[in-house]
Design a protein around this motif. Structure first.
Motif, PDB file in Angstrom:
ATOM      1  N   VAL A 147       0.847  -1.191   0.000  1.00 41.22           N
ATOM      2  CA  VAL A 147       0.000   0.000   0.000  1.00 41.22           C
ATOM      3  C   VAL A 147       0.885   1.245   0.000  1.00 41.22           C
ATOM      4  O   VAL A 147       1.804   1.357   0.817  1.00 41.22           O
ATOM      5  CB  VAL A 147      -0.936   0.017   1.218  1.00 41.22           C
ATOM      6  CG1 VAL A 147      -1.773   1.293   1.228  1.00 41.22           C
ATOM      7  CG2 VAL A 147      -1.838  -1.212   1.221  1.00 41.22           C
ATOM      8  N   HIS A 148       0.584   2.172  -0.913  1.00 44.10           N
ATOM      9  CA  HIS A 148       1.292   3.454  -0.990  1.00 44.10           C
ATOM     10  C   HIS A 148       0.359   4.564  -0.526  1.00 44.10           C
ATOM     11  O   HIS A 148      -0.792   4.649  -0.987  1.00 44.10           O
ATOM     12  CB  HIS A 148       1.700   3.751  -2.433  1.00 44.10           C
ATOM     13  CG  HIS A 148       2.798   2.895  -2.954  1.00 44.10           C
ATOM     14  ND1 HIS A 148       4.075   3.372  -3.174  1.00 44.10           N
ATOM     15  CD2 HIS A 148       2.816   1.590  -3.321  1.00 44.10           C
ATOM     16  CE1 HIS A 148       4.833   2.390  -3.658  1.00 44.10           C
ATOM     17  NE2 HIS A 148       4.087   1.299  -3.749  1.00 44.10           N
ATOM     18  N   LEU A 245       4.884   6.835   0.819  1.00 45.23           N
ATOM     19  CA  LEU A 245       5.399   5.879   1.792  1.00 45.23           C
ATOM     20  C   LEU A 245       4.760   4.548   1.459  1.00 45.23           C
ATOM     21  O   LEU A 245       3.536   4.450   1.319  1.00 45.23           O
ATOM     22  CB  LEU A 245       5.028   6.290   3.219  1.00 45.23           C
ATOM     23  CG  LEU A 245       5.381   5.273   4.313  1.00 45.23           C
ATOM     24  CD1 LEU A 245       6.891   5.137   4.470  1.00 45.23           C
ATOM     25  CD2 LEU A 245       4.734   5.657   5.642  1.00 45.23           C
ATOM     26  N   GLU A 246       5.569   3.508   1.330  1.00 49.18           N
ATOM     27  CA  GLU A 246       5.081   2.186   0.950  1.00 49.18           C
ATOM     28  C   GLU A 246       5.079   1.270   2.168  1.00 49.18           C
ATOM     29  O   GLU A 246       6.103   1.110   2.835  1.00 49.18           O
ATOM     30  CB  GLU A 246       5.969   1.596  -0.143  1.00 49.18           C
ATOM     31  CG  GLU A 246       5.515   0.231  -0.627  1.00 49.18           C
ATOM     32  CD  GLU A 246       6.477  -0.380  -1.652  1.00 49.18           C
ATOM     33  OE1 GLU A 246       6.144  -1.445  -2.201  1.00 49.18           O
ATOM     34  OE2 GLU A 246       7.557   0.203  -1.878  1.00 49.18           O
ATOM     35  N   ILE A 247       3.929   0.652   2.439  1.00 46.13           N
ATOM     36  CA  ILE A 247       3.773  -0.300   3.532  1.00 46.13           C
ATOM     37  C   ILE A 247       3.765  -1.696   2.933  1.00 46.13           C
ATOM     38  O   ILE A 247       2.941  -2.013   2.086  1.00 46.13           O
ATOM     39  CB  ILE A 247       2.478  -0.030   4.322  1.00 46.13           C
ATOM     40  CG1 ILE A 247       2.455   1.413   4.834  1.00 46.13           C
ATOM     41  CG2 ILE A 247       2.341  -1.022   5.471  1.00 46.13           C
ATOM     42  CD1 ILE A 247       3.613   1.784   5.741  1.00 46.13           C
ATOM     43  N   ARG A 248       4.673  -2.585   3.424  1.00 46.54           N
ATOM     44  CA  ARG A 248       4.980  -3.838   2.746  1.00 46.54           C
ATOM     45  C   ARG A 248       4.818  -5.067   3.661  1.00 46.54           C
ATOM     46  O   ARG A 248       5.551  -6.026   3.537  1.00 46.54           O
ATOM     47  CB  ARG A 248       6.420  -3.801   2.238  1.00 46.54           C
ATOM     48  CG  ARG A 248       6.730  -2.658   1.292  1.00 46.54           C
ATOM     49  CD  ARG A 248       8.227  -2.572   0.995  1.00 46.54           C
ATOM     50  NE  ARG A 248       8.779  -3.848   0.598  1.00 46.54           N
ATOM     51  CZ  ARG A 248       8.755  -4.333  -0.640  1.00 46.54           C
ATOM     52  NH1 ARG A 248       8.182  -3.631  -1.613  1.00 46.54           N
ATOM     53  NH2 ARG A 248       9.281  -5.507  -0.915  1.00 46.54           N
ATOM     54  N   LEU A 261      -9.737  -2.514   2.986  1.00 51.23           N
ATOM     55  CA  LEU A 261      -9.622  -2.178   4.404  1.00 51.23           C
ATOM     56  C   LEU A 261      -8.179  -1.882   4.770  1.00 51.23           C
ATOM     57  O   LEU A 261      -7.895  -0.917   5.500  1.00 51.23           O
ATOM     58  CB  LEU A 261     -10.161  -3.327   5.252  1.00 51.23           C
ATOM     59  CG  LEU A 261     -10.017  -3.167   6.776  1.00 51.23           C
ATOM     60  CD1 LEU A 261     -10.799  -1.962   7.282  1.00 51.23           C
ATOM     61  CD2 LEU A 261     -10.462  -4.444   7.491  1.00 51.23           C
ATOM     62  N   LEU A 262      -7.267  -2.687   4.300  1.00 50.79           N
ATOM     63  CA  LEU A 262      -5.853  -2.463   4.571  1.00 50.79           C
ATOM     64  C   LEU A 262      -5.432  -1.073   4.091  1.00 50.79           C
ATOM     65  O   LEU A 262      -4.781  -0.321   4.819  1.00 50.79           O
ATOM     66  CB  LEU A 262      -5.022  -3.547   3.872  1.00 50.79           C
ATOM     67  CG  LEU A 262      -3.511  -3.484   4.055  1.00 50.79           C
ATOM     68  CD1 LEU A 262      -3.125  -3.882   5.469  1.00 50.79           C
ATOM     69  CD2 LEU A 262      -2.819  -4.395   3.049  1.00 50.79           C
ATOM     70  N   ALA A 263      -5.819  -0.717   2.867  1.00 50.13           N
ATOM     71  CA  ALA A 263      -5.467   0.589   2.327  1.00 50.13           C
ATOM     72  C   ALA A 263      -6.095   1.707   3.141  1.00 50.13           C
ATOM     73  O   ALA A 263      -5.445   2.737   3.417  1.00 50.13           O
ATOM     74  CB  ALA A 263      -5.910   0.680   0.864  1.00 50.13           C
TER      75      ALA A 263
END
Length: 385
Positions: A147-148, A245-248, A261-263
């Motif tokens: 998610v960015h 910002l990227e969440i990985r 939902l995650l996004a």
């Protein structure tokens, strides 16, 4: 796993925009043979077809049994969901044209019939050569959902990564979707997280300012730990080429609402912490041992509560998800997302994670993993209107 260059793009802004933050998603998928349900290395053909509709948003991954689709940046969850659904339909149709099913899962339930093949290209070749011993020992096609969220600058991205860091294990827990790997139940909700940790730099991001980030990454490249700056696999990292910002931390998920939902929660956390960053509040420094314990619990249990009721740990996934929803509620409301996210969290807690769904499909079917693959394929394709 190594990733191709993301294309989720957010316009650069000189000042904080008055409107909602932008959010985008990269989804990695597995291609499995329609007859055997085992991974099938047909990505070049599938991508050639998918790019007629998606262009460069349809991308290759490290192994030829994988494909990736990237969304455009969105400010409305409905637009993000529609973009994700369209990408899945296009990819699934292209896969079907080449005798494959498209599945969104962190790992393949069934083992590939032949050794995995690395995708052609100089960068993938060099990564393979650099890590040939590790890949020869235990190669697996691992699929994540990244998610960015749009940011104004690298310093802001780094500060956000620090503030969001203690909450990333609950993101990993809610998205756990890889209990089976190569024909066996691994005992984990997210085996992808365990296998992914073998790659260099994979793990919680250190708390760094911009100068510290530049020194750290440059030194990792100089020492040969990283092939290049794009090979930085921290769970939260500034993009090298777009202002995000990227969440990985998340497995790929067949349930589309889990991805949305995650996004939404990633954006909710960002919107919650940006005022604190503007106010100059310090980045928290969580206890490293506790943080690692939280990640380990997320990988093994997902949202299941392994602790006795009388001694329930604050690290338990269900407890932390409720606290995350409460923390982000004002930001979610400001984006118009609170009611939907509250309902989505309720459904997730009632029905369980993707890992729970896979195990349920195994128990209620013929207790064979081909049925689990069919469950994943049908859920991945169920994108609605």
């Amino acid at each position: 796993m190594p990733t191709s260059t993301p294309v989720c793009r957010t316009p650069t802004a000189a000042a904080r925009p008055a409107g909602p933050l932008t959010v985008g998603v990269e989804e990695e998928f597995l291609l499995v043979d329609r007859r055997t349900r085992a991974p099938a290395g047909r990505a070049p053909d599938v991508l050639a077809d998918a790019r007629h509709a998606l262009g460069e948003r349809a991308q290759a991954e490290f192994f030829t049994v994988q494909v990736e689709a990237c969304t455009l940046p969105a400010t409305r969850l409905a637009d993000l969901r529609a973009d994700l659904g369209r990408s899945r339909r296009v990819m699934a149709e292209a896969a079907a044209a080449h005798g494959c099913l498209l599945i969104a899962a962190g790992t393949s339930p069934l083992a590939p019939p032949t050794p995995l093949v690395v995708t052609e290209g100089d960068r993938y070749r060099r990564i393979f050569e650099r890590h040939a011993q590790m890949l020869a020992d235990r190669p697996h096609a691992l699929c994540g959902c990244h998610v960015h969220v749009g940011v104004e600058s690298r310093p802001q991205a780094l500060a956000l990564a620090g503030h969001m860091g203690p909450w990333l294990p609950v993101m990993a827990a809610l998205a756990a979707n890889s209990p089976y790997l190569d024909g066996r139940d691994t005992g984990y909700a997210s085996r992808r997280a365990v296998e992914n940790a073998r790659w260099p730099t994979t793990g919680p991001p250190p708390v760094l300012d911009e100068a510290g980030y530049e020194r750290t990454v440059s030194e990792l490249v100089r020492r040969g730990v990283l092939l290049d700056r794009r090979m930085l696999y921290w769970y939260a990292r500034p993009s090298e080429h777009v202002p995000t910002l990227e969440i990985r931390v998340a497995d790929s998920n067949a349930e589309l609402d889990t991805v949305v939902l995650l996004a939404a929660l990633v954006r909710g956390l960002a919107a919650t912490f940006l005022p604190r960053i503007d106010a100059g509040l310090p980045v928290p420094h969580p206890d490293d041992k506790q943080l690692r314990h939280a990640y380990d619990a997320a990988a093994r249990y997902g949202l299941s509560d392994p602790y006795p009721a009388a001694a329930r740990s604050a690290l338990a996934g269900r407890c932390r998800l409720g606290r995350l929803l409460a923390l982000t509620a004002p930001a979610l409301a400001a984006h118009g997302d609170l009611a939907w996210c509250t309902d989505a969290v309720g459904r997730l807690l009632a029905e369980g994670t993707g890992a729970d769904g896979q195990r349920r499909a195994y128990r209620t079917g013929d207790r064979d993993l081909a049925g689990v693959v069919d469950h994943l394929a049908s859920t991945t394709a169920a994108v609605g209107a």
